[in-house]
Design a protein around this motif. Structure first.
Motif: not given
Length: 340
Positions: A95-114
């Motif tokens: 699979l060709d994963q969109n890693i940039d979106d993951l990088i952005n999420y890790v930098a700004n995680p959702e506070p109500t999600t583990i």
């Protein structure tokens, strides 16, 4: 973070946004996942727990789930499995994963999600931006190897629950057959306790009958024959492995790894390293180091080096010539590839 501290935090409902579970011990990974699942009320789990395998799911789907609000609950749990893009093996991913979106999420995680990332690897490729970001931002839980003492304690507890005991020799053989890995070892307990239902005692003969050797263990036996120069026995065993359709290059690679480990252990030991330190430096199971420490006492370093180089030359011949692998192995055992 240590396991005790993690479980204490979970019990107190004290959570971080992102966790990275790194290491190859399935037993510890399973305990961590179960602990996090338990923190989501049972009636909410169907809607508020998402599990995504990166070998078959897109990271974008997991991230869309992660940023959505919990459904009638306080928090969501998103579990990411087999994130091969964190390693040097990412080119093998289908699979060709969109890693940039993951990088952005890790930098700004959702506070109500583990956000729980299960990485069943020895280490990450720290040259990659996403690996660096995760190691910087996530709470790291190393699923290293369970100590011999804790392994024995857990095995005895599970066996006792079935009203059984295990002999010392049976336990030692079980550790060898499962390479000391807690998850593999525990998988065999149910079969062995069932077999010992009448006698209530697990014996060495039972383990020998029920727990088969892996290819690596068979080649470990072959390696011992190679190192003790038992030419006839080694050639016979090698031929048997070929008849079982094992690949010659794979056999040779495992043999090389076996002798390389002996050399590495011998060198580190000469510099004052002990078993635990060696296992940590080499990133291998402590039980393998324990066996290597026992074995390397028997051989001089120059002898091991000669055998190692001989196997490297054997591999070169396998790849560059059309000669039969069995004939080449015979030449190796006769010392042809070990001559200076």
């Amino acid at each position: 973070m240590k396991m005790d501290e993690l479980f204490a935090n979970i019990k107190q409902n004290n959570f971080d946004n992102i966790y990275l579970v790194l290491g190859k011990e399935d037993y510890i990974q399973d305990k961590v996942v179960k602990a996090f699942v338990q923190c989501i009320p049972e009636e909410e789990r169907a809607m508020n727990i998402g599990q995504y395998d990166m070998e078959s799911n897109f990271i974008s789907d997991a991230l869309n789930d992660a940023v959505s609000a919990p459904f009638f609950g306080e928090r969501k749990l998103i579990i990411i499995k087999h994130p091969v893009f964190l390693t040097t093996e990412s080119k093998k991913s289908k699979l060709d994963q969109n890693i940039d979106d993951l990088i952005n999420y890790v930098a700004n995680p959702e506070p109500t999600t583990i956000f729980l990332v299960i990485a069943p690897y020895e280490k990450l490729d720290e040259r990659k931006k996403i690996s660096k970001q995760l190691l910087k931002s996530a709470t790291l839980i190393e699923s290293g190897y369970v100590s011999d003492e804790d392994t024995l304690k857990e095995v005895k507890r599970l066996i006792a629950e079935k009203g059984c005991t295990i002999t010392k020799n049976a336990y030692e053989l079980l550790k060898i057959r499962t390479e000391g890995k807690m998850s593999l070892l525990l998988n065999e307990i149910s079969k062995l306790t069932l077999l010992a239902n009448e006698t209530k005692k697990i014996t060495e003969e039972m383990v020998n009958r029920m727990v088969t050797q892996t290819l690596e263990q068979n080649i470990f036996d072959l390696g011992n024959l190679v190192l003790t120069d038992k030419i006839t026995e080694a050639i016979e065993m090698y031929n048997d492995l070929i008849l079982q359709h094992e690949e010659p290059l794979k056999i040779n690679a495992i043999l090389i790894g076996q002798i390389r480990l002996l050399l590495q252990v011998q060198i580190l030991q000469s510099h004052g390293y002990v078993q635990g330190n060696i296992a940590s430096v080499l990133k291998v199971h402590p039980y393998r180091v324990k066996l290597a420490l026992q074995s390397c006492k028997k051989y001089r370093q120059d002898f091991l080096s000669l055998k190692y180089l001989g196997l490297v030359k054997l591999e070169e011949q396998m790849k560059s010539s059309q000669k039969d692998a069995r004939k080449l192995f015979q030449l190796f055992m006769l010392g042809f590839f070990s001559r200076k």
